[in-house]
Scaffold this motif. Sequence first.
Motif, PDB file in Angstrom:
ATOM      1  N   MET A   1       0.844  -1.169   0.000  1.00 15.00           N
ATOM      2  CA  MET A   1       0.000   0.000   0.000  1.00 15.00           C
ATOM      3  C   MET A   1       0.895   1.240   0.000  1.00 15.00           C
ATOM      4  SD  MET A   1      -2.808   1.112   2.921  1.00 15.00           S
ATOM      5  CE  MET A   1      -3.818  -0.296   2.544  1.00 15.00           C
ATOM      6  N   GLN A   2       0.459   2.237  -0.705  1.00 19.38           N
ATOM      7  CA  GLN A   2       1.170   3.510  -0.710  1.00 19.38           C
ATOM      8  C   GLN A   2       0.860   4.271   0.587  1.00 19.38           C
ATOM      9  OE1 GLN A   2       3.352   4.485  -3.114  1.00 19.38           O
ATOM     10  NE2 GLN A   2       3.021   2.463  -3.976  1.00 19.38           N
ATOM     11  N   TYR A   3       1.813   5.062   1.056  1.00 27.24           N
ATOM     12  CA  TYR A   3       1.652   5.809   2.300  1.00 27.24           C
ATOM     13  C   TYR A   3       0.429   6.732   2.238  1.00 27.24           C
ATOM     14  CZ  TYR A   3       2.613   8.649   6.364  1.00 27.24           C
ATOM     15  OH  TYR A   3       2.493   9.292   7.566  1.00 27.24           O
ATOM     16  N   ASP A   4       0.236   7.412   1.106  1.00 28.68           N
ATOM     17  CA  ASP A   4      -0.890   8.334   0.979  1.00 28.68           C
ATOM     18  C   ASP A   4      -2.229   7.624   1.165  1.00 28.68           C
ATOM     19  OD1 ASP A   4       0.856  10.422   0.530  1.00 28.68           O
ATOM     20  OD2 ASP A   4       0.609  10.404  -1.645  1.00 28.68           O
ATOM     21  N   ARG A   5      -2.341   6.400   0.633  1.00 31.20           N
ATOM     22  CA  ARG A   5      -3.591   5.643   0.785  1.00 31.20           C
ATOM     23  C   ARG A   5      -3.781   5.247   2.245  1.00 31.20           C
ATOM     24  NH1 ARG A   5      -8.618   5.444   0.365  1.00 31.20           N
ATOM     25  NH2 ARG A   5      -9.534   3.369   0.299  1.00 31.20           N
ATOM     26  N   ALA A   6      -2.724   4.854   2.913  1.00 30.21           N
ATOM     27  CA  ALA A   6      -2.827   4.500   4.334  1.00 30.21           C
ATOM     28  C   ALA A   6      -3.305   5.710   5.136  1.00 30.21           C
ATOM     29  CB  ALA A   6      -1.482   4.004   4.852  1.00 30.21           C
ATOM     30  N   GLN A   7      -2.829   6.894   4.788  1.00 33.63           N
ATOM     31  CA  GLN A   7      -3.252   8.126   5.463  1.00 33.63           C
ATOM     32  C   GLN A   7      -4.739   8.376   5.220  1.00 33.63           C
ATOM     33  OE1 GLN A   7      -0.885  10.274   7.270  1.00 33.63           O
ATOM     34  NE2 GLN A   7      -2.834  10.896   8.105  1.00 33.63           N
ATOM     35  N   GLN A   8      -5.200   8.151   3.995  1.00 27.07           N
ATOM     36  CA  GLN A   8      -6.620   8.313   3.676  1.00 27.07           C
ATOM     37  C   GLN A   8      -7.473   7.352   4.499  1.00 27.07           C
ATOM     38  OE1 GLN A   8      -6.773   7.610  -0.521  1.00 27.07           O
ATOM     39  NE2 GLN A   8      -6.139   9.689  -1.062  1.00 27.07           N
ATOM     40  N   ILE A   9      -7.033   6.113   4.600  1.00 26.64           N
ATOM     41  CA  ILE A   9      -7.776   5.107   5.365  1.00 26.64           C
ATOM     42  C   ILE A   9      -7.816   5.497   6.837  1.00 26.64           C
ATOM     43  CG2 ILE A   9      -7.691   2.711   6.191  1.00 26.64           C
ATOM     44  CD1 ILE A   9      -6.676   1.981   3.330  1.00 26.64           C
ATOM     45  N   LEU A  10      -6.693   5.910   7.376  1.00 26.23           N
ATOM     46  CA  LEU A  10      -6.631   6.310   8.783  1.00 26.23           C
ATOM     47  C   LEU A  10      -7.583   7.471   9.073  1.00 26.23           C
ATOM     48  CD1 LEU A  10      -5.250   5.948  11.547  1.00 26.23           C
ATOM     49  CD2 LEU A  10      -3.513   7.546  10.777  1.00 26.23           C
ATOM     50  N   ASN A  11      -7.700   8.413   8.137  1.00 27.70           N
ATOM     51  CA  ASN A  11      -8.532   9.596   8.336  1.00 27.70           C
ATOM     52  C   ASN A  11      -9.991   9.400   7.911  1.00 27.70           C
ATOM     53  OD1 ASN A  11      -6.369  11.072   9.342  1.00 27.70           O
ATOM     54  ND2 ASN A  11      -5.745  11.737   7.316  1.00 27.70           N
ATOM     55  N   VAL A  48       4.873  -1.942  11.434  1.00 25.12           N
ATOM     56  CA  VAL A  48       5.112  -2.651  10.173  1.00 25.12           C
ATOM     57  C   VAL A  48       5.347  -1.646   9.047  1.00 25.12           C
ATOM     58  CG1 VAL A  48       3.689  -4.607  10.913  1.00 25.12           C
ATOM     59  CG2 VAL A  48       2.658  -2.777   9.567  1.00 25.12           C
ATOM     60  N   PRO A  49       6.016  -2.058   7.969  1.00 25.41           N
ATOM     61  CA  PRO A  49       6.185  -1.175   6.812  1.00 25.41           C
ATOM     62  C   PRO A  49       4.833  -0.955   6.117  1.00 25.41           C
ATOM     63  CG  PRO A  49       7.706  -3.044   6.714  1.00 25.41           C
ATOM     64  CD  PRO A  49       6.738  -3.314   7.811  1.00 25.41           C
ATOM     65  N   VAL A  50       4.501   0.279   5.804  1.00 26.37           N
ATOM     66  CA  VAL A  50       3.232   0.587   5.140  1.00 26.37           C
ATOM     67  C   VAL A  50       3.123  -0.156   3.813  1.00 26.37           C
ATOM     68  CG1 VAL A  50       1.901   2.441   4.039  1.00 26.37           C
ATOM     69  CG2 VAL A  50       2.955   2.815   6.265  1.00 26.37           C
ATOM     70  N   ILE A  51       4.212  -0.304   3.100  1.00 25.68           N
ATOM     71  CA  ILE A  51       4.204  -0.962   1.786  1.00 25.68           C
ATOM     72  C   ILE A  51       3.678  -2.402   1.865  1.00 25.68           C
ATOM     73  CG2 ILE A  51       6.578  -1.822   1.844  1.00 25.68           C
ATOM     74  CD1 ILE A  51       5.152  -0.057  -1.177  1.00 25.68           C
ATOM     75  N   LYS A  52       3.738  -3.017   3.056  1.00 21.85           N
ATOM     76  CA  LYS A  52       3.291  -4.401   3.217  1.00 21.85           C
ATOM     77  C   LYS A  52       1.816  -4.517   3.607  1.00 21.85           C
ATOM     78  CE  LYS A  52       7.636  -6.562   3.729  1.00 21.85           C
ATOM     79  NZ  LYS A  52       8.179  -7.861   3.945  1.00 21.85           N
ATOM     80  N   LEU A  53       1.146  -3.383   3.789  1.00 27.81           N
ATOM     81  CA  LEU A  53      -0.280  -3.407   4.100  1.00 27.81           C
ATOM     82  C   LEU A  53      -1.079  -3.594   2.819  1.00 27.81           C
ATOM     83  CD1 LEU A  53      -0.515  -0.453   6.643  1.00 27.81           C
ATOM     84  CD2 LEU A  53      -0.279  -2.892   7.137  1.00 27.81           C
ATOM     85  N   GLU A  54      -2.197  -4.305   2.932  1.00 24.19           N
ATOM     86  CA  GLU A  54      -3.060  -4.539   1.779  1.00 24.19           C
ATOM     87  C   GLU A  54      -4.482  -4.127   2.113  1.00 24.19           C
ATOM     88  OE1 GLU A  54      -2.771  -8.551   0.455  1.00 24.19           O
ATOM     89  OE2 GLU A  54      -0.610  -8.450   0.190  1.00 24.19           O
ATOM     90  N   GLU A  55      -5.093  -3.377   1.209  1.00 20.40           N
ATOM     91  CA  GLU A  55      -6.471  -2.978   1.401  1.00 20.40           C
ATOM     92  C   GLU A  55      -7.381  -4.120   0.977  1.00 20.40           C
ATOM     93  OE1 GLU A  55      -9.511   0.612   0.083  1.00 20.40           O
ATOM     94  OE2 GLU A  55      -7.395   0.726  -0.476  1.00 20.40           O
ATOM     95  N   GLY A  56      -8.376  -4.391   1.803  1.00 24.63           N
ATOM     96  CA  GLY A  56      -9.336  -5.441   1.487  1.00 24.63           C
ATOM     97  C   GLY A  56     -10.674  -4.849   1.087  1.00 24.63           C
ATOM     98  N   HIS A  57     -11.651  -5.709   0.951  1.00 22.42           N
ATOM     99  CA  HIS A  57     -12.994  -5.285   0.563  1.00 22.42           C
ATOM    100  C   HIS A  57     -13.995  -5.986   1.461  1.00 22.42           C
ATOM    101  CE1 HIS A  57     -11.359  -3.351  -2.977  1.00 22.42           C
ATOM    102  NE2 HIS A  57     -10.629  -4.433  -3.160  1.00 22.42           N
ATOM    103  N   LEU A  58     -15.003  -5.252   1.876  1.00 21.31           N
ATOM    104  CA  LEU A  58     -16.073  -5.861   2.675  1.00 21.31           C
ATOM    105  C   LEU A  58     -16.909  -6.729   1.767  1.00 21.31           C
ATOM    106  CD1 LEU A  58     -17.184  -2.784   4.797  1.00 21.31           C
ATOM    107  CD2 LEU A  58     -15.862  -4.742   5.561  1.00 21.31           C
ATOM    108  N   SER A  59     -17.261  -7.917   2.250  1.00 23.45           N
ATOM    109  CA  SER A  59     -18.081  -8.802   1.419  1.00 23.45           C
ATOM    110  C   SER A  59     -19.513  -8.800   1.872  1.00 23.45           C
ATOM    111  CB  SER A  59     -17.534 -10.217   1.442  1.00 23.45           C
ATOM    112  OG  SER A  59     -17.068 -10.580   2.694  1.00 23.45           O
TER     113      SER A  59
END
Length: 59
Positions: A1-11, A48-59
Amino acid sequence: MQYDRAQQILNSEKTIPVFYEGKSIWIEKLNAQDQTAIVTSDSGQTTVPVIKLEEGHLS
């Protein structure tokens, strides 16, 4: 995951599923300087490194 996306998710007001090594986690805090995230899972809290995070999807 890109850092900017992680920031969006956090906010985000929405709950967005995020995974680390296949396990569901919650992003607690981000560190822009070293591109890491403090995350919480069933196993506790870790950094953990942000690059190793993966965004999932609600089913």
